[in-house]
Structure formats: C-alpha cells, structure tokens
Enzyme design. Structure first.
Site, PDB file in Angstrom:
ATOM      1  N   GLU A 160      -9.951   2.151   3.862  1.00 19.36           N
ATOM      2  CA  GLU A 160      -9.661   3.281   2.957  1.00 19.36           C
ATOM      3  C   GLU A 160     -10.938   3.755   2.270  1.00 19.36           C
ATOM      4  O   GLU A 160     -11.186   4.968   2.165  1.00 19.36           O
ATOM      5  CB  GLU A 160      -8.631   2.825   1.928  1.00 19.36           C
ATOM      6  CG  GLU A 160      -8.235   3.847   0.894  1.00 19.36           C
ATOM      7  CD  GLU A 160      -7.315   3.233  -0.156  1.00 19.36           C
ATOM      8  OE1 GLU A 160      -7.581   3.422  -1.362  1.00 19.36           O
ATOM      9  OE2 GLU A 160      -6.331   2.564   0.228  1.00 19.36           O
ATOM     10  N   HIS A 217      -7.519  -3.287   4.829  1.00 19.56           N
ATOM     11  CA  HIS A 217      -6.925  -1.952   4.765  1.00 19.56           C
ATOM     12  C   HIS A 217      -7.627  -1.130   3.684  1.00 19.56           C
ATOM     13  O   HIS A 217      -8.005   0.034   3.897  1.00 19.56           O
ATOM     14  CB  HIS A 217      -5.422  -2.062   4.453  1.00 19.56           C
ATOM     15  CG  HIS A 217      -4.791  -0.791   3.948  1.00 19.56           C
ATOM     16  ND1 HIS A 217      -4.983  -0.321   2.660  1.00 19.56           N
ATOM     17  CD2 HIS A 217      -3.982   0.115   4.552  1.00 19.56           C
ATOM     18  CE1 HIS A 217      -4.328   0.817   2.497  1.00 19.56           C
ATOM     19  NE2 HIS A 217      -3.706   1.094   3.630  1.00 19.56           N
ATOM     20  N   ASN A 218      -7.827  -1.729   2.512  1.00 22.42           N
ATOM     21  CA  ASN A 218      -8.485  -1.019   1.417  1.00 22.42           C
ATOM     22  C   ASN A 218      -9.949  -0.746   1.726  1.00 22.42           C
ATOM     23  O   ASN A 218     -10.498   0.283   1.320  1.00 22.42           O
ATOM     24  CB  ASN A 218      -8.359  -1.808   0.119  1.00 22.42           C
ATOM     25  CG  ASN A 218      -6.962  -1.726  -0.470  1.00 22.42           C
ATOM     26  OD1 ASN A 218      -5.994  -1.431   0.223  1.00 22.42           O
ATOM     27  ND2 ASN A 218      -6.840  -1.989  -1.756  1.00 22.42           N
ATOM     28  N   SER A 233       0.836  -1.204   0.000  1.00 18.92           N
ATOM     29  CA  SER A 233       0.000   0.000   0.000  1.00 18.92           C
ATOM     30  C   SER A 233       0.866   1.247   0.000  1.00 18.92           C
ATOM     31  O   SER A 233       1.904   1.299   0.652  1.00 18.92           O
ATOM     32  CB  SER A 233      -0.920   0.020   1.224  1.00 18.92           C
ATOM     33  OG  SER A 233      -1.683   1.217   1.229  1.00 18.92           O
ATOM     34  N   LYS A 250      -4.433  -6.615   3.768  1.00 20.91           N
ATOM     35  CA  LYS A 250      -4.400  -5.547   2.760  1.00 20.91           C
ATOM     36  C   LYS A 250      -5.801  -5.274   2.221  1.00 20.91           C
ATOM     37  O   LYS A 250      -6.176  -4.116   1.980  1.00 20.91           O
ATOM     38  CB  LYS A 250      -3.463  -5.947   1.608  1.00 20.91           C
ATOM     39  CG  LYS A 250      -3.448  -4.989   0.418  1.00 20.91           C
ATOM     40  CD  LYS A 250      -3.100  -3.570   0.840  1.00 20.91           C
ATOM     41  CE  LYS A 250      -2.718  -2.673  -0.336  1.00 20.91           C
ATOM     42  NZ  LYS A 250      -3.700  -2.565  -1.396  1.00 20.91           N
TER      43      LYS A 250
END
Length: 477
Positions: free
Chosen positions: A189, A185-186, A128, A182
């Site tokens: 986001e 995480h996105n 990222s 990940k």
C-alpha cells in the site's frame, strides 16, 4: 436474557464499524470501551440494534456465549498486552481472543504462546479496508490454530467483503502469519500510494490542472489500473475545500504521516535479505516529506532544474500521459512482486505453508490495495504455487515487456527535469537488476577480499568454494 455471539473491545471508528457490520449480518454483539462515555454514546445512536454495552470487563465477558469470541481493536503495542492480561482471569478454557489491530507479527507469536499456556485460544487477524471497509466488508487475514479459525469462521466470512460471491477472508496459516501478511499488504500500500503520488507530480509538472487530473485518473480506473486507490485519487482532485472554495489538494501540507507497518515491512525485508526497493523508497519518501523545514532551507541553497515544470521536448502531452500510465502500471506490478516475494520467502522460512493465490484472492475486495489485476496475480500463483517472482509469470512478463520502454523514458524525463521519482526509479532498477544474469558484485567481492580477506567464489570453480588473494597490490609506494 440470551447471550451475545461476538464481543469487541475498543470502540474507535474501526471498532464501531466492525460491530455494526457483525450486527447487520445477524450476530448479537457485546461491546466494551475503556472510556465509558464512548460506549454509552455508541449505544444511544444504535439502540435499536442487537448490541449490548458493558461498563466493565467482567460484565462484558459475562454477556458472551461460550466459547467466548472476543476481538480486540486497540492501538498496537503494550495496550494489547494490557487488555490480554485483564481478560485472561475472566475467561474459561477454550475462549478465543482475536487481535484485529496492526500488531507486529512477532508480538502475535509471543501472545499466542502466552495465551496457550493459560488454555486460551488466540488469533492474530489483520483487517484491511479502513473505516468504510470495516462497515461494509473488509479483507481479513487471520492466523493461529486451525481450530481457533473455525470457531470464528462463520462470523468473519459473513462480515468480510465479497467478490464473485466469495468472502475476502481465508485462513492464512499458523503463528503470526496473518499479521505478517497484513504488514506486507500495508507495505505494498505504501508503494502503491507513493507511485501514484509521483505520477501526479509528473503530470502536474507537465501543466495539467486538477480537473484534468481527476478526469485522467477516472479514465484509468476503467482499465487495467482499476483499483480503490486510483478511484479515490480521482475523487480527491475534484474535491473543493469548504473553508476557501479552492481545490483541497492544493491546500494540504506536503508532510506525510505513517503508523509503522510500512517501516516494519522494509525492516523485515532487510532482516531476511530480501530486496524491497520500491516499498523501502516509499517509506523513506514519507520520512523525507516530514523534514519540511530542512527542505525549505535546502530549496534556497541547492541548485537543479525547476522541479515544478517538465520539458517534454518532442513528446506531445497525450503521448506523455500514456507513457506515465504505462510507467505506473509496470511499477505497480514490480512493487507487488517485491511484497509477494517477501511473503513467500518468509513463509517458507517459518513453515507457514502460505497460499499466495488465496492471499491475492482475498485482497480483491475490501482492502486498500484492492485492484483488478489481483485476479491475474491469484491466477499466476494458482498455476504455479512455486512461482519465485511475479515478474516471471508469462502474463506479467509480457506486460512489463510492453511497458518498460515508457517506464525508462518517464524515469529519464523525471531525472533530467529534477522531479523526484524515488519509487518509479527504484522499480526500474529492481527490474533491471533482477533480469541481469551478471551484476557488478564481482568487484564488490574483490573489494571485500582486498580490505578484509572475506574471500570470493569463482566462475570456474564449484559453487560455495571460497578463494582468497594473498598478493593484492600494496597501497604503499
């Protein structure tokens, strides 16, 4: 001729910047791209660097030191499988393939098992930071066998972003845990960006101009809201369009794109029965934004308040800005709490033995959601590794206590003035539902038993024991 320390396949912008990053840290790098011109153009621009280009995969593999370390940066999906199939016959036992793209974590598990059957090491590594992070230092989330991680650890630690001298990379765990983390995480986001967009819409409806918004977000970035996304938002509001000299933000079409990781996060939450309303609403908001023709038609038919203005009543503008700031901060905490709960629960189900304090720590730099309060999040899970939800940590419970009245007022103003605020309102509803000792699901269970004899538990009986009512009133008169 000496051989290269590291190899990378896929020279789109992210791949190119990762190569330049690794080379700048003292590693020699071999590169390959399916389109040969991309490789030759890249080498021509950087001919003074320790980068070796290959015209085919055979030459690429031969250019690497044993055991070979190869990172694949291609589009997620079948392309990754195709590259693996092409590589395996060329590799030796103990060589390492790393998928650095945004692959679905279940695909990573499948690919690792397949490579193991061929005596090839495999890591899934979420990366990222976008183009700038890839060049200057990303946050990296690798998973697989510990020995595979140790093989690439010196390279990844050198390449990653640094906060307080610590690399923003850590071994996440086994299997597909790196790509799962990940993915979430996105998803966080997505929630972060949607909350900021709703904040922008509220402030714009209150009459603030882009120059004023730029100043406000710049000021917010010097306090508890300090983050990469707040910082770039401030810059966006002050940027002029080169074609028209108008503010670029006012020229951009209100139709959002997505690559799938946010949707995967929402689907994973549903599959694992974990509530994720802020993040789910942000995914749905992007989908709804893409229905622009339908929205234009509906705007001429459906009635409601003018969504471009807001009546503040007796609230002055300065106070309203503070209220919006508190609403954003509270909702961000609530959104992170949802994402981290998903990571924690699925991690336990998969026996990944995840360290949430360590995960939050590597998100402090390099990645898109990097923010000041991630240090506090890391501290919360370091103090209590079994923390079930971030909101009940004493530090964050206190922040939410102080901010919730302004969040309630802002959500109310948004609803009353017809301004869509799906993520802000979803955050508040999640907070209120989570803190409620009793919810109206008793009625829901009664309904299910009425029409389907599904049974229900009772407050005055032991937990888990099911009851069924045989004599529900008949609907027949």
């Amino acid at each position: 001729m000496s051989k290269c320390d590291f190899g990378l396949i896929g020279l789109a912008v992210m791949g190119q910047n990762l190569v330049l990053n690794a080379e700048s840290k003292g590693f020699s790098v071999a590169v390959y791209n399916r389109t040969e011109k991309v490789t030759s153009d890249f080498l021509r621009k950087h001919k003074e660097k320790s980068i070796v280009g290959a015209k085919n995969l055979e030459d690429f593999v031969l250019a690497l030191e044993h055991p070979r370390i190869i990172q694949v940066m291609v589009k997620a999906g079948s392309v990754v499988d195709a590259v693996i199939e092409q590589l395996i016959p060329l590799l030796d036992e103990g060589d390492l393939i790393i998928d650095g793209g945004n692959s679905l974590y279940t695909d990573t598990v499948r690919r690792e098992n397949y490579c193991k059957s061929k005596n090839i090491r495999y890591l899934g590594a979420g990366v990222s930071g976008g183009e700038e992070g890839a060049l200057k230092g990303p946050s990296i989330m690798p998973s697989g066998e510990q020995s595979s991680w140790e093989l690439v650890q010196p390279i990844f630690e050198a390449m990653s972003a640094k906060v307080d001298g610590e690399p923003c990379v850590t071994y996440i765990g086994k299997g597909g845990s790196g790509h799962f983390v990940k993915m979430v995480h996105n998803g966080i986001e997505y929630g972060d960006m949607q909350l900021i967009c709703e904040t922008y819409n509220l402030l714009k409806a209150a009459g603030l101009k882009n120059a004023e918004l730029s100043k406000i977000f710049n000021e917010w970035n010097s306090g508890e809201l300090e983050s990469y996304l707040i910082q770039i938002t401030s810059k966006i509001f002050s940027h002029k369009d080169v074609l028209s000299s108008n503010d670029l933000i006012d020229i951009i079409l209100d139709k959002a794109g997505q690559k799938g990781t946010g949707r995967w996060t929402a689907l994973s939450a549903i599959e694992n029965s974990i509530p994720l309303p802020t993040i789910a609403s942000s995914v749905e908001s992007r989908i709804l934004s893409s229905m622009r023709d339908d929205r234009k038609c509906a705007s001429k038919i459906l009635s409601g308040p003018d969504a471009w203005t807001i009546n503040l009543g007796n609230t002055d503008l300065k106070t309203f800005i503070t209220m919006v700031k508190d609403s954003l901060f509270a909702s961000k905490i609530i959104s992170y709490a949802q994402g981290l709960s998903l990571i924690s629960i699925v991690g336990k189900q998969q026996n990944w033995n995840l360290n949430l304090a360590g995960i939050a720590k590597i998100w402090r730099g390099g990645c898109i959601i990097r923010a000041r309060f991630l240090s506090d999040i890391s501290d919360a899970f370091r103090k209590n590794p079994e923390l079930s939800n971030l909101m009940i940590d004493s530090v964050f419970a206190s922040i939410l206590k102080n901010c919730q009245s302004n969040l309630r007022a802002v959500v109310s103003l948004g609803v009353l003035n017809g301004i869509p605020i799906p993520a802000l309102s979803a955050s508040l509803s999640y907070y209120d539902s989570f803190r409620s000792e009793r919810l109206p699901a008793n009625l829901l269970q009664a309904q299910r038993d009425f029409f389907g004899a599904h049974g229900y538990e009772r407050l005055d009986a032991e937990e888990g024991k099911l009851f069924h009512t045989e004599n529900w009133p008949s609907l027949v008169e």
